[in-house]
Design a protein around this motif. Structure first.
Motif, PDB file in Angstrom:
ATOM      1  N   ASP A   1     -12.981  -7.518 -20.807  1.00  0.00           N
ATOM      2  CA  ASP A   1     -11.887  -8.402 -21.190  1.00  0.00           C
ATOM      3  C   ASP A   1     -10.569  -8.022 -20.539  1.00  0.00           C
ATOM      4  OD1 ASP A   1     -11.456  -6.038 -22.487  1.00  0.00           O
ATOM      5  OD2 ASP A   1     -11.225  -6.910 -24.488  1.00  0.00           O
ATOM      6  N   PHE A   2     -10.601  -7.242 -19.472  1.00  0.00           N
ATOM      7  CA  PHE A   2      -9.369  -6.815 -18.818  1.00  0.00           C
ATOM      8  C   PHE A   2      -8.680  -7.995 -18.138  1.00  0.00           C
ATOM      9  CE2 PHE A   2      -7.221  -5.424 -14.897  1.00  0.00           C
ATOM     10  CZ  PHE A   2      -6.244  -4.627 -15.464  1.00  0.00           C
ATOM     11  N   VAL A   3      -7.367  -8.129 -18.388  1.00  0.00           N
ATOM     12  CA  VAL A   3      -6.555  -9.176 -17.768  1.00  0.00           C
ATOM     13  C   VAL A   3      -5.421  -8.502 -17.003  1.00  0.00           C
ATOM     14  CG1 VAL A   3      -5.103 -11.189 -18.145  1.00  0.00           C
ATOM     15  CG2 VAL A   3      -7.092 -10.800 -19.620  1.00  0.00           C
ATOM     16  N   PRO A   4      -5.409  -8.583 -15.678  1.00  0.00           N
ATOM     17  CA  PRO A   4      -4.343  -7.934 -14.918  1.00  0.00           C
ATOM     18  C   PRO A   4      -3.013  -8.649 -15.096  1.00  0.00           C
ATOM     19  CG  PRO A   4      -5.696  -9.270 -13.476  1.00  0.00           C
ATOM     20  CD  PRO A   4      -6.367  -9.292 -14.811  1.00  0.00           C
ATOM     21  N   ILE A   5      -1.929  -7.900 -14.986  1.00  0.00           N
ATOM     22  CA  ILE A   5      -0.593  -8.487 -14.935  1.00  0.00           C
ATOM     23  C   ILE A   5      -0.368  -9.025 -13.522  1.00  0.00           C
ATOM     24  CG2 ILE A   5       1.874  -7.928 -14.979  1.00  0.00           C
ATOM     25  CD1 ILE A   5       1.276  -5.961 -17.221  1.00  0.00           C
ATOM     26  N   SER A   6       0.018 -10.277 -13.394  1.00  0.00           N
ATOM     27  CA  SER A   6       0.151 -10.876 -12.068  1.00  0.00           C
ATOM     28  C   SER A   6       1.004 -12.129 -12.155  1.00  0.00           C
ATOM     29  CB  SER A   6      -1.235 -11.217 -11.504  1.00  0.00           C
ATOM     30  OG  SER A   6      -1.146 -11.782 -10.219  1.00  0.00           O
ATOM     31  N   LYS A   7       2.247 -12.054 -11.637  1.00  0.00           N
ATOM     32  CA  LYS A   7       3.125 -13.225 -11.687  1.00  0.00           C
ATOM     33  C   LYS A   7       4.229 -13.128 -10.648  1.00  0.00           C
ATOM     34  CE  LYS A   7       5.987 -13.876 -15.210  1.00  0.00           C
ATOM     35  NZ  LYS A   7       6.503 -14.266 -16.555  1.00  0.00           N
ATOM     36  N   LEU A   8       4.487 -14.253  -9.997  1.00  0.00           N
ATOM     37  CA  LEU A   8       5.663 -14.454  -9.154  1.00  0.00           C
ATOM     38  C   LEU A   8       6.394 -15.665  -9.720  1.00  0.00           C
ATOM     39  CD1 LEU A   8       4.004 -14.189  -5.618  1.00  0.00           C
ATOM     40  CD2 LEU A   8       5.298 -12.394  -6.776  1.00  0.00           C
ATOM     41  N   ALA A   9       7.711 -15.599  -9.834  1.00  0.00           N
ATOM     42  CA  ALA A   9       8.446 -16.731 -10.398  1.00  0.00           C
ATOM     43  C   ALA A   9       9.856 -16.787  -9.838  1.00  0.00           C
ATOM     44  CB  ALA A   9       8.491 -16.646 -11.922  1.00  0.00           C
ATOM     45  N   VAL A  10      10.380 -17.997  -9.770  1.00  0.00           N
ATOM     46  CA  VAL A  10      11.774 -18.236  -9.415  1.00  0.00           C
ATOM     47  C   VAL A  10      12.379 -19.156 -10.464  1.00  0.00           C
ATOM     48  CG1 VAL A  10      11.492 -17.885  -6.939  1.00  0.00           C
ATOM     49  CG2 VAL A  10      11.145 -20.159  -7.903  1.00  0.00           C
ATOM     50  N   GLY A  11      13.651 -18.974 -10.742  1.00  0.00           N
ATOM     51  CA  GLY A  11      14.305 -19.802 -11.742  1.00  0.00           C
ATOM     52  C   GLY A  11      15.765 -20.028 -11.407  1.00  0.00           C
ATOM     53  N   MET A  12      16.338 -21.017 -12.049  1.00  0.00           N
ATOM     54  CA  MET A  12      17.752 -21.320 -11.858  1.00  0.00           C
ATOM     55  C   MET A  12      18.313 -21.881 -13.158  1.00  0.00           C
ATOM     56  SD  MET A  12      19.566 -23.539  -8.833  1.00  0.00           S
ATOM     57  CE  MET A  12      21.365 -23.579  -8.685  1.00  0.00           C
TER      58      MET A  12
ATOM     59  N   PHE B   1      -3.006  -0.885  -9.844  1.00  0.00           N
ATOM     60  CA  PHE B   1      -4.107   0.069  -9.943  1.00  0.00           C
ATOM     61  C   PHE B   1      -4.755  -0.077 -11.302  1.00  0.00           C
ATOM     62  CE2 PHE B   1      -5.502   4.207 -11.643  1.00  0.00           C
ATOM     63  CZ  PHE B   1      -6.549   4.477 -10.767  1.00  0.00           C
ATOM     64  N   ARG B   2      -6.092   0.018 -11.302  1.00  0.00           N
ATOM     65  CA  ARG B   2      -6.835  -0.004 -12.557  1.00  0.00           C
ATOM     66  C   ARG B   2      -7.883   1.097 -12.548  1.00  0.00           C
ATOM     67  NH1 ARG B   2     -11.480  -4.233 -14.680  1.00  0.00           N
ATOM     68  NH2 ARG B   2     -11.741  -3.273 -16.735  1.00  0.00           N
ATOM     69  N   VAL B   3      -7.938   1.838 -13.655  1.00  0.00           N
ATOM     70  CA  VAL B   3      -9.021   2.799 -13.822  1.00  0.00           C
ATOM     71  C   VAL B   3     -10.307   1.997 -13.989  1.00  0.00           C
ATOM     72  CG1 VAL B   3      -9.958   4.647 -15.250  1.00  0.00           C
ATOM     73  CG2 VAL B   3      -7.479   4.482 -14.882  1.00  0.00           C
ATOM     74  N   PRO B   4     -11.313   2.224 -13.166  1.00  0.00           N
ATOM     75  CA  PRO B   4     -12.522   1.384 -13.184  1.00  0.00           C
ATOM     76  C   PRO B   4     -13.142   1.233 -14.571  1.00  0.00           C
ATOM     77  CG  PRO B   4     -12.567   2.858 -11.304  1.00  0.00           C
ATOM     78  CD  PRO B   4     -11.401   3.280 -12.143  1.00  0.00           C
ATOM     79  N   GLU B   5     -13.549   0.002 -14.853  1.00  0.00           N
ATOM     80  CA  GLU B   5     -14.259  -0.339 -16.082  1.00  0.00           C
ATOM     81  C   GLU B   5     -13.509   0.105 -17.332  1.00  0.00           C
ATOM     82  OE1 GLU B   5     -18.398   0.594 -16.075  1.00  0.00           O
ATOM     83  OE2 GLU B   5     -18.580   0.327 -13.904  1.00  0.00           O
ATOM     84  N   SER B   6     -12.207  -0.119 -17.327  1.00  0.00           N
ATOM     85  CA  SER B   6     -11.394   0.214 -18.497  1.00  0.00           C
ATOM     86  C   SER B   6     -10.219  -0.745 -18.561  1.00  0.00           C
ATOM     87  CB  SER B   6     -10.872   1.648 -18.398  1.00  0.00           C
ATOM     88  OG  SER B   6      -9.820   1.740 -17.456  1.00  0.00           O
ATOM     89  N   ASN B   7      -9.455  -0.671 -19.645  1.00  0.00           N
ATOM     90  CA  ASN B   7      -8.226  -1.444 -19.786  1.00  0.00           C
ATOM     91  C   ASN B   7      -6.997  -0.619 -19.445  1.00  0.00           C
ATOM     92  OD1 ASN B   7      -9.422  -3.879 -20.565  1.00  0.00           O
ATOM     93  ND2 ASN B   7      -9.529  -3.246 -22.710  1.00  0.00           N
ATOM     94  N   ARG B   8      -7.183   0.453 -18.692  1.00  0.00           N
ATOM     95  CA  ARG B   8      -6.080   1.306 -18.269  1.00  0.00           C
ATOM     96  C   ARG B   8      -5.625   0.869 -16.879  1.00  0.00           C
ATOM     97  NH1 ARG B   8      -8.572   6.954 -18.130  1.00  0.00           N
ATOM     98  NH2 ARG B   8      -6.399   7.571 -17.754  1.00  0.00           N
TER      99      ARG B   8
ATOM    100  N   LEU C   1      -6.359 -11.997  -4.949  1.00  0.00           N
ATOM    101  CA  LEU C   1      -6.515 -10.554  -4.941  1.00  0.00           C
ATOM    102  C   LEU C   1      -7.991 -10.193  -4.882  1.00  0.00           C
ATOM    103  CD1 LEU C   1      -3.877  -9.697  -7.669  1.00  0.00           C
ATOM    104  CD2 LEU C   1      -3.565  -9.838  -5.199  1.00  0.00           C
ATOM    105  N   ARG C   2      -8.258  -8.913  -4.705  1.00  0.00           N
ATOM    106  CA  ARG C   2      -9.632  -8.441  -4.583  1.00  0.00           C
ATOM    107  C   ARG C   2     -10.449  -8.865  -5.797  1.00  0.00           C
ATOM    108  NH1 ARG C   2     -12.401  -4.120  -6.422  1.00  0.00           N
ATOM    109  NH2 ARG C   2     -10.550  -3.302  -7.483  1.00  0.00           N
ATOM    110  N   GLU C   3     -11.642  -9.393  -5.533  1.00  0.00           N
ATOM    111  CA  GLU C   3     -12.511  -9.835  -6.614  1.00  0.00           C
ATOM    112  C   GLU C   3     -12.987  -8.642  -7.444  1.00  0.00           C
ATOM    113  OE1 GLU C   3     -13.306 -12.848  -7.520  1.00  0.00           O
ATOM    114  OE2 GLU C   3     -12.184 -13.825  -5.912  1.00  0.00           O
ATOM    115  N   SER C   4     -13.159  -8.865  -8.724  1.00  0.00           N
ATOM    116  CA  SER C   4     -13.678  -7.829  -9.596  1.00  0.00           C
ATOM    117  C   SER C   4     -15.150  -7.581  -9.289  1.00  0.00           C
ATOM    118  CB  SER C   4     -13.532  -8.239 -11.069  1.00  0.00           C
ATOM    119  OG  SER C   4     -12.180  -8.433 -11.400  1.00  0.00           O
ATOM    120  N   THR C   5     -15.598  -6.356  -9.541  1.00  0.00           N
ATOM    121  CA  THR C   5     -17.016  -6.057  -9.407  1.00  0.00           C
ATOM    122  C   THR C   5     -17.758  -6.711 -10.558  1.00  0.00           C
ATOM    123  OG1 THR C   5     -16.894  -4.078 -10.760  1.00  0.00           O
ATOM    124  CG2 THR C   5     -16.435  -3.822  -8.415  1.00  0.00           C
ATOM    125  N   PRO C   6     -19.078  -6.931 -10.427  1.00  0.00           N
ATOM    126  CA  PRO C   6     -19.821  -7.553 -11.529  1.00  0.00           C
ATOM    127  C   PRO C   6     -19.635  -6.834 -12.856  1.00  0.00           C
ATOM    128  CG  PRO C   6     -21.165  -7.468  -9.550  1.00  0.00           C
ATOM    129  CD  PRO C   6     -19.911  -6.701  -9.245  1.00  0.00           C
TER     130      PRO C   6
END
Length: 470
Positions: free
Chosen positions: A301-312, A348-355, A290-295
């Motif tokens: 400490d923002f951590v985006p939600i990001s996951k793809l998974a398959v299960g059986m 979507f992320r509000v810049p420089e925040s954890n929103r 995904l798009r790199e974060s700005t400096p």
């Protein structure tokens, strides 16, 4: 196995001794989004379920009790216990939901849920390198909104249980190896603590945004180890790369005829068959796709939600089909199995925040011959910090749909003694989770249930959840 058992005994003994001596227990870092799965609700600064509670040599990961509980650090006593290798969390959750239209009848009920969670760092306590343990006790009180007022196949509240119980829900040992890139868990283990999980759906109260409806629905003989009843299992997890993981678990099946009367857990000899489940997942964000974060953003400490998974998953041995019989009027046998796909991503992320705004989609299906439901689909989004100055609040709206297969519909119609009006049930939920003070969360919600039970008039459920981290 004897050594492991002795270690667990010593771990539990140490915790109980600390309690009897008046040592204060550390508490939940945040109110649980789903009390059935406390591993998902560890707040910022608190080690996730099963991870070592030891502080890193390079950083201090001690929980911030002043910001996350009602009672703070208790004059440093919590910190001392944490440094010794024992972390204890206590939470109380109270829900009041009312059905205002449709369903079985109008009316509402209060439901209460208490969680006591103990996490142990084996290395700090006994020099057990890579070892840890986990114990969770639960207690349910109050009424049953879905059973008495709504009649939904999927349920309406993730606290509601067939019977009120108090006892052990999780109790396992874990050994990490391969430089913490792999771990093995053994003990009382509900699969919905790690499998088929999306963080973006954790804010909702509807049960199907936790473990999806088609897996949670019991088959003709047995169901999975999930809230509120767990059983013995073994789980192996491997993380070959920060962006990839693979998990495999085997557990005893919980008999369908005992789920309404079983205790807090079901012993291995009293199970029905066994369940095998596997999941492979990938994080596009961790892989750098995904798009790199700005400096400036990279420093926070923002951590985006990001996951793809398959299960059986599948049960063994073969089970009777729901209604199909042979020429001798004996039930035909079939394999009780299913598979699923899930995806969630911060969009979507509000810049420089954890929103941030995160979306999710989940789809699962079953064999449709031993299971009432043959597929389910869930979609939705959650907005963490929807307003400036309210970064710890979450707003969410989501929908889930469960479809019954031909045999499932035939069985339900036969049990009711009348034709069904629909082949699928749909639920839409809108909720707002507001942190009012450290350790205090208030969460109003409204649900619209279409075709509850596949035969009842559409229902409208509204209510509120109060969570206290003490």
């Amino acid at each position: 196995m004897l050594i492991a058992r002795n270690k667990l005994t010593n771990l539990l003994g140490a915790a109980l001794l600390a309690s009897f001596l008046g040592q204060p227990l550390t508490t939940l870092g945040a109110a649980a989004d789903n009390p059935a799965d406390l591993g998902k609700v560890i707040a910022a600064g608190k080690a996730p379920e099963g991870d070592s509670v030891a502080a890193s040599d390079a950083t201090d990961d001690t929980p911030n009790w002043q910001e996350s509980t009602l009672t703070g650090d208790w004059g440093g006593a919590r910190k001392r216990l944490y440094d010794a290798g024992v972390q204890a969390d206590l939470m109380y959750t109270a829900d009041y939901l009312r059905n205002n239209a449709g369903g079985l009848q109008h009316g509402g009920a209060y439901m209460g849920h208490t969680d006591l969670v103990l996490q142990f760092d084996g290395e700090k306590l006994f020099g057990w390198t890579g070892g840890s343990a986990f114990l969770q006790l639960i207690s349910n009180t109050g009424g049953r909104v879905n059973l008495n007022y709504v009649g939904s196949l999927m349920g309406v509240d993730n606290l509601e249980a067939p019977v009120n119980r108090t006892g052990v829900f999780k109790a396992w040992l874990q050994q990490a190896f391969l430089d913490d890139r792999a771990s093995l868990r053994l003990g009382l283990y509900p699969i919905d603590s790690e499998f088929y999980v999306t963080d973006a759906s954790g804010v909702f109260l509807h049960p199907s945004f936790g473990m999806a409806a088609e897996v949670a629905n019991f088959g003709s003989l047995a169901g999975p180890s999930i809230y509120p009843t767990s059983t013995y299992a073994a789980r192996l997890r491997v993380d070959p790369d920060p962006a990839w993981y693979a998990m495999l678990a085997v557990s005893r099946g919980i008999p369908s005829e005992r789920i309404a009367t079983a205790g807090p857990n079901v012993s291995w000899p009293k199970g029905t068959g066994s369940m095998l489940i596997g999941e492979v997942g990938f994080s596009p964000a961790k892989a750098g796709l995904l798009r790199e974060s700005t400096p400036a953003e990279a420093k926070d400490d923002f951590v985006p939600i990001s996951k793809l998974a398959v299960g059986m998953w599948r049960f063994s041995p073969r089970f009777p089909q729901l209604v199909a019989v042979d020429a001798a009027d004996e039930p035909l046998l079939a394999t009780h199995w299913g598979a699923y796909f899930l995806a969630e991503q911060t969009v979507f992320r509000v810049p420089e925040s954890n929103r941030d705004l995160a979306a999710f989609v989940r789809y699962g299906f079953t064999d449709g011959r031993t299971n009432t439901l043959d597929y389910s689909l869930s979609v939705g989004f959650s907005f963490r910090g929807p307003f400036a100055g309210r970064e710890k609040d979450t707003f969410g709206i989501a929908a889930t749909r469960a479809h019954a297969g031909p045999q499932g519909r035939a069985q339900l119609s036969d049990e009711l003694g009348e034709p069904l009006s629909s082949a699928a049930e749909t639920a839409v939920e809108m909720t707002y989770r507001a942190q009012l003070a450290p350790g205090v969360v208030l969460q109003p919600l409204v649900q619209r249930i279409l075709n509850p039970g596949l035969y009842l008039p559409n229902a409208t459920v509204a209510g509120v959840r109060l969570q206290l981290a003490l």
